[in-house]
Design a protein around this motif. Sequence first.
Motif, mmCIF file in Angstrom:
data_model
loop_
_atom_site.group_PDB
_atom_site.id
_atom_site.type_symbol
_atom_site.label_atom_id
_atom_site.label_comp_id
_atom_site.label_asym_id
_atom_site.label_seq_id
_atom_site.Cartn_x
_atom_site.Cartn_y
_atom_site.Cartn_z
ATOM 1 N N GLU A 239 37.893 32.208 43.106
ATOM 2 C CA GLU A 239 38.826 33.147 43.737
ATOM 3 C C GLU A 239 39.393 34.106 42.701
ATOM 4 N N ASP A 240 39.696 33.604 41.496
ATOM 5 C CA ASP A 240 40.183 34.481 40.421
ATOM 6 C C ASP A 240 39.110 35.498 40.034
ATOM 7 N N MET A 241 37.860 35.049 39.953
ATOM 8 C CA MET A 241 36.766 35.952 39.597
ATOM 9 C C MET A 241 36.555 37.005 40.687
ATOM 10 N N LYS A 242 36.770 36.619 41.946
ATOM 11 C CA LYS A 242 36.618 37.581 43.040
ATOM 12 C C LYS A 242 37.719 38.631 43.009
ATOM 13 N N VAL A 243 38.931 38.223 42.606
ATOM 14 C CA VAL A 243 40.020 39.202 42.470
ATOM 15 C C VAL A 243 39.649 40.255 41.436
ATOM 16 N N VAL A 244 39.121 39.797 40.296
ATOM 17 C CA VAL A 244 38.702 40.737 39.253
ATOM 18 C C VAL A 244 37.557 41.610 39.757
ATOM 19 N N LYS A 245 36.609 41.003 40.453
ATOM 20 C CA LYS A 245 35.465 41.740 40.991
ATOM 21 C C LYS A 245 35.914 42.855 41.932
ATOM 22 N N SER A 246 36.929 42.586 42.745
ATOM 23 C CA SER A 246 37.384 43.586 43.719
ATOM 24 C C SER A 246 38.094 44.771 43.067
ATOM 25 N N ALA A 247 38.546 44.580 41.816
ATOM 26 C CA ALA A 247 39.262 45.660 41.123
ATOM 27 C C ALA A 247 38.328 46.589 40.367
ATOM 28 N N VAL A 248 37.045 46.235 40.277
ATOM 29 C CA VAL A 248 36.048 47.079 39.604
ATOM 30 C C VAL A 248 34.975 47.427 40.631
ATOM 31 N N ALA A 249 34.842 48.682 40.942
ATOM 32 C CA ALA A 249 33.969 49.125 42.029
ATOM 33 C C ALA A 249 32.549 48.583 41.875
ATOM 34 N N ASN A 250 32.061 47.945 42.953
ATOM 35 C CA ASN A 250 30.678 47.457 43.049
ATOM 36 C C ASN A 250 30.326 46.399 42.007
ATOM 37 N N ALA A 251 31.330 45.744 41.438
ATOM 38 C CA ALA A 251 31.059 44.693 40.454
ATOM 39 C C ALA A 251 30.553 43.435 41.152
ATOM 40 N N THR A 252 29.901 42.567 40.388
ATOM 41 C CA THR A 252 29.413 41.282 40.878
ATOM 42 C C THR A 252 30.061 40.160 40.070
ATOM 43 N N CYS A 448 39.798 30.438 25.146
ATOM 44 C CA CYS A 448 39.736 31.902 25.026
ATOM 45 C C CYS A 448 39.077 32.507 26.268
ATOM 46 N N PHE A 449 38.023 31.863 26.757
ATOM 47 C CA PHE A 449 37.355 32.355 27.968
ATOM 48 C C PHE A 449 38.266 32.218 29.185
ATOM 49 N N GLU A 450 38.937 31.069 29.300
ATOM 50 C CA GLU A 450 39.834 30.858 30.440
ATOM 51 C C GLU A 450 40.985 31.859 30.420
ATOM 52 N N ASP A 451 41.571 32.092 29.238
ATOM 53 C CA ASP A 451 42.674 33.057 29.123
ATOM 54 C C ASP A 451 42.202 34.470 29.429
ATOM 55 N N ALA A 452 40.961 34.786 29.035
ATOM 56 C CA ALA A 452 40.423 36.125 29.317
ATOM 57 C C ALA A 452 40.383 36.380 30.819
ATOM 58 N N LEU A 453 39.939 35.383 31.591
ATOM 59 C CA LEU A 453 39.896 35.562 33.046
ATOM 60 C C LEU A 453 41.303 35.724 33.622
ATOM 61 N N LEU A 454 42.264 34.928 33.152
ATOM 62 C CA LEU A 454 43.620 35.026 33.675
ATOM 63 C C LEU A 454 44.225 36.397 33.369
ATOM 64 N N GLU A 455 43.940 36.936 32.183
ATOM 65 C CA GLU A 455 44.434 38.278 31.855
ATOM 66 C C GLU A 455 43.786 39.331 32.733
ATOM 67 N N MET A 456 42.485 39.177 32.984
ATOM 68 C CA MET A 456 41.795 40.114 33.872
ATOM 69 C C MET A 456 42.347 40.026 35.293
ATOM 70 N N LYS A 457 42.636 38.798 35.754
ATOM 71 C CA LYS A 457 43.180 38.635 37.100
ATOM 72 C C LYS A 457 44.540 39.324 37.212
ATOM 73 N N ALA A 458 45.390 39.150 36.192
ATOM 74 C CA ALA A 458 46.714 39.786 36.229
ATOM 75 C C ALA A 458 46.570 41.310 36.257
ATOM 76 N N ALA A 459 45.665 41.844 35.451
ATOM 77 C CA ALA A 459 45.444 43.292 35.432
ATOM 78 C C ALA A 459 44.875 43.769 36.755
ATOM 79 N N ALA A 460 43.949 42.976 37.332
ATOM 80 C CA ALA A 460 43.360 43.342 38.615
ATOM 81 C C ALA A 460 44.391 43.319 39.733
ATOM 82 N N SER A 461 45.256 42.309 39.735
ATOM 83 C CA SER A 461 46.285 42.217 40.773
ATOM 84 C C SER A 461 47.224 43.409 40.703
ATOM 85 N N THR A 462 47.565 43.817 39.483
ATOM 86 C CA THR A 462 48.426 44.989 39.324
ATOM 87 C C THR A 462 47.725 46.247 39.798
#
Length: 466
Positions: A239-252, A448-462
């Motif tokens: 679900e976190d990865m999907k949030v990030v995906k939705s914030a970048v056009a046409n991302a997978t 480091c990988f887990e924190d990277a996703l959480l930072e991306m999710k926060a940026a995507a949510s914003t």
Amino acid sequence: MGSPENGSDEPLTPGGRLFLQKEMNQVIYSAIGMAQPLDVEALKSVIQSSPMFTHPRFCSLMVRDSVGREHWRRTHVDIDCHVVPVHGPIAEGLSDEAAVNEYLGDLSTDSPGLLGDDKPLWDVHLLMAHRCVVFRVHHALGDGISLMSMFLASCQRVDDPEALPTIGPPSSAKKRRGGGGEWWKAVVWVLGVVWFTLVFVVEFVLQSMWMSDRRTPVSGGAGVELWPRKLATAKFLLEDMKVVKSAVANATINDVLFGIISAGFFKYLDHRCPNAVREGTRLTGVAAVNLREQPGLQELTNLMEGDPGLRWGNKFGILLLPVRYHRSCGDPLEHVRKAKSMIDRKKKSLEAHFSYKIGDVATTYLGARASSLLNYRIFCNTTFSISNVFGPHEEITFWGNPITYIRVNISSLPHALTMHMVSYAGRADMQILVAKDIIPDPDFLAKCFEDALLEMKAAASTALKI
């Protein structure tokens, strides 16, 4: 073993022969966590009644004829020789996850012990104290998609025991080409395929022969495949990865995964050895790409029966996926955008098909030894390996015992770092196998990988709220 004497012997495929060479001797380890205690006799019975026990590859010896060419020869399978109960905790004071990872890390350097002429090339380790079943299968028997399909054929969904598990990407994106009447779009698409194929194939050849990544604190090299290993697990929510995906056009999801890899790398390098890596240094990943027509493999029975489009065995190509080291770029989503841009260009090429075909041809006409040396050079000249296999969307059981996780890694490569992600029931676990004398702290790298996703999710949510 003696030479084949009857028509029942079946020659190995070029891919199978490749994985039996000492330079590319690969064993797949799949760790299956169970919710309930393990019953040794019940599991033996389940395995004996499963498709694995009757599949020709899993009940055949690997034999060589008088000129050294490998063949499969059917044999009787003694289940007691293939099931290895391990009683008691792996190590005192460790969590189940840490103990299983320690066991797998040690086991991954023991792949030669699986080779022999006395039994088929697989076994099952039962870690009784940690409720974990470890399937150890030689890569010559099949790739990740083949083996995943075989395992799932023995599983049932928790919500609907009569239905097959649903696997595949969360959403199936079709390739978009020019619409009806817009012939020029088709021409542009074909020209793009030709151009990117030419560029990336030339790059592939150069990387396999002469060109290599600059040395960094995470680089491996020739002989590193023999070094002791450590294993850690990075855990993500889909679900976190999907949030990030939705914030970048046409991302997978794969774009997001590779963005996480690059961001996590840079975090790790900046922490462990600040200023040791030059800005813009190229770190090249080797990614395995499924080449079957139906990557979702909904029709598992067809794969087991040898459907031409879903044939059993090893059918995958490789892509070279480079990232450029940069210190913090401010916006975490920029890693995903750059990953998407690079991967989109790769998708427009036939690089994966080329790599598969060139390996097939080299093995057939030059021999498995020459092909293995070519592949070995590619791994020596690059920095890391990455793969992603989509597992079941739903929770499943193995003979009534609920599965809590599915994790996969392979035995050592010349890389100091290999990563394999498998998704399961809304989660994704990535096994991080490292040469511990080069990367002594894989648990920190996983964080480091887990924190990277959480930072991306926060940026995507914003970004999505704006």
